[in-house]
Design a protein around this motif. Structure first.
Motif, mmCIF file in Angstrom:
data_model
loop_
_atom_site.group_PDB
_atom_site.id
_atom_site.type_symbol
_atom_site.label_atom_id
_atom_site.label_comp_id
_atom_site.label_asym_id
_atom_site.label_seq_id
_atom_site.Cartn_x
_atom_site.Cartn_y
_atom_site.Cartn_z
ATOM 1 N N UNK B 43 70.190 -56.456 8.931
ATOM 2 C CA UNK B 43 70.291 -55.953 10.299
ATOM 3 C C UNK B 43 69.324 -56.700 11.223
ATOM 4 N N UNK B 44 68.146 -57.054 10.673
ATOM 5 C CA UNK B 44 67.194 -57.868 11.438
ATOM 6 C C UNK B 44 67.824 -59.225 11.784
ATOM 7 N N UNK B 45 68.526 -59.807 10.803
ATOM 8 C CA UNK B 45 69.236 -61.070 11.051
ATOM 9 C C UNK B 45 70.314 -60.862 12.117
ATOM 10 N N UNK B 46 71.021 -59.723 12.023
ATOM 11 C CA UNK B 46 72.085 -59.413 12.982
ATOM 12 C C UNK B 46 71.552 -59.373 14.418
ATOM 13 N N UNK B 47 70.491 -58.579 14.647
ATOM 14 C CA UNK B 47 69.980 -58.449 16.017
ATOM 15 C C UNK B 47 69.308 -59.749 16.479
ATOM 16 N N UNK B 48 68.751 -60.540 15.534
ATOM 17 C CA UNK B 48 68.199 -61.849 15.898
ATOM 18 C C UNK B 48 69.309 -62.789 16.364
ATOM 19 N N UNK B 49 70.462 -62.724 15.659
ATOM 20 C CA UNK B 49 71.609 -63.547 16.063
ATOM 21 C C UNK B 49 72.138 -63.107 17.430
ATOM 22 N N UNK B 50 72.169 -61.785 17.689
ATOM 23 C CA UNK B 50 72.602 -61.298 19.011
ATOM 24 C C UNK B 50 71.646 -61.772 20.099
ATOM 25 N N UNK B 51 70.339 -61.794 19.762
ATOM 26 C CA UNK B 51 69.349 -62.291 20.724
ATOM 27 C C UNK B 51 69.597 -63.772 21.012
ATOM 28 N N UNK B 52 69.826 -64.559 19.950
ATOM 29 C CA UNK B 52 70.134 -65.986 20.112
ATOM 30 C C UNK B 52 71.409 -66.168 20.943
ATOM 31 N N UNK B 53 72.416 -65.329 20.647
ATOM 32 C CA UNK B 53 73.674 -65.368 21.405
ATOM 33 C C UNK B 53 73.405 -65.107 22.887
ATOM 34 N N UNK B 54 72.593 -64.084 23.163
ATOM 35 C CA UNK B 54 72.252 -63.747 24.545
ATOM 36 C C UNK B 54 71.566 -64.907 25.252
ATOM 37 N N UNK B 55 70.657 -65.581 24.519
ATOM 38 C CA UNK B 55 69.950 -66.738 25.097
ATOM 39 C C UNK B 55 70.933 -67.883 25.361
#
Lengths: 84, 84
Positions: B43-55
């Motif tokens: 889940x940490x990887x998931x939200x990190x990927x969403x953060x990267x996506x947002x950036x």
């Protein structure tokens, strides 16, 4: 596909499967003492709202991902309520 | 604001705060035995990927929501690693 889209799809896929180990652990060990019922109820509400959002804007990836997420989190909440 | 947007913003807001009770519970009780490290790492990887996506797509609501989510889930993972 752009790098951004690839990252987005990867995040959506991972967000769908990431709670399966937690659901499995809760039901197989019956150890749910460390799990926060409040957090999991709020998260269940969150993914239910995302599912409703997906239905309202007719977005199939959001509908599919959050249907699986609702099922996984429901399984965790059920284990917590049964074995608390 | 359309009903769909209202539901989406509510889901985004709830998804940001829902893990605070779990982080609090883990650090205050030191009881993390029922928490799945694998699920929380995924889940940490998931939200990190969403953060990267947002950036990558320069979407501020996604960036802000997932920055908070990364911090909350990092706190849970840290508690699990410390008190396992």
């Amino acid at each position: 596909m752009t790098p951004a889209l690839l990252v987005g799809y990867l995040a959506a896929l991972l967000g769908t499967v990431c709670w399966i180990p937690q659901a499995w652990k809760a039901w197989s060990t019956r150890d749910t003492s460390g799990i926060s019922l409040l957090s999991n109820m709020l998260f269940l509400t969150t993914v239910s709202l995302w599912l409703l959002y997906g239905l309202l804007v007719a977005d199939w990836p959001i509908i599919i991902a959050n249907t699986f997420a609702v099922l996984a989190v429901l399984t965790i909440v059920a284990a917590k309520l049964k074995y608390k």
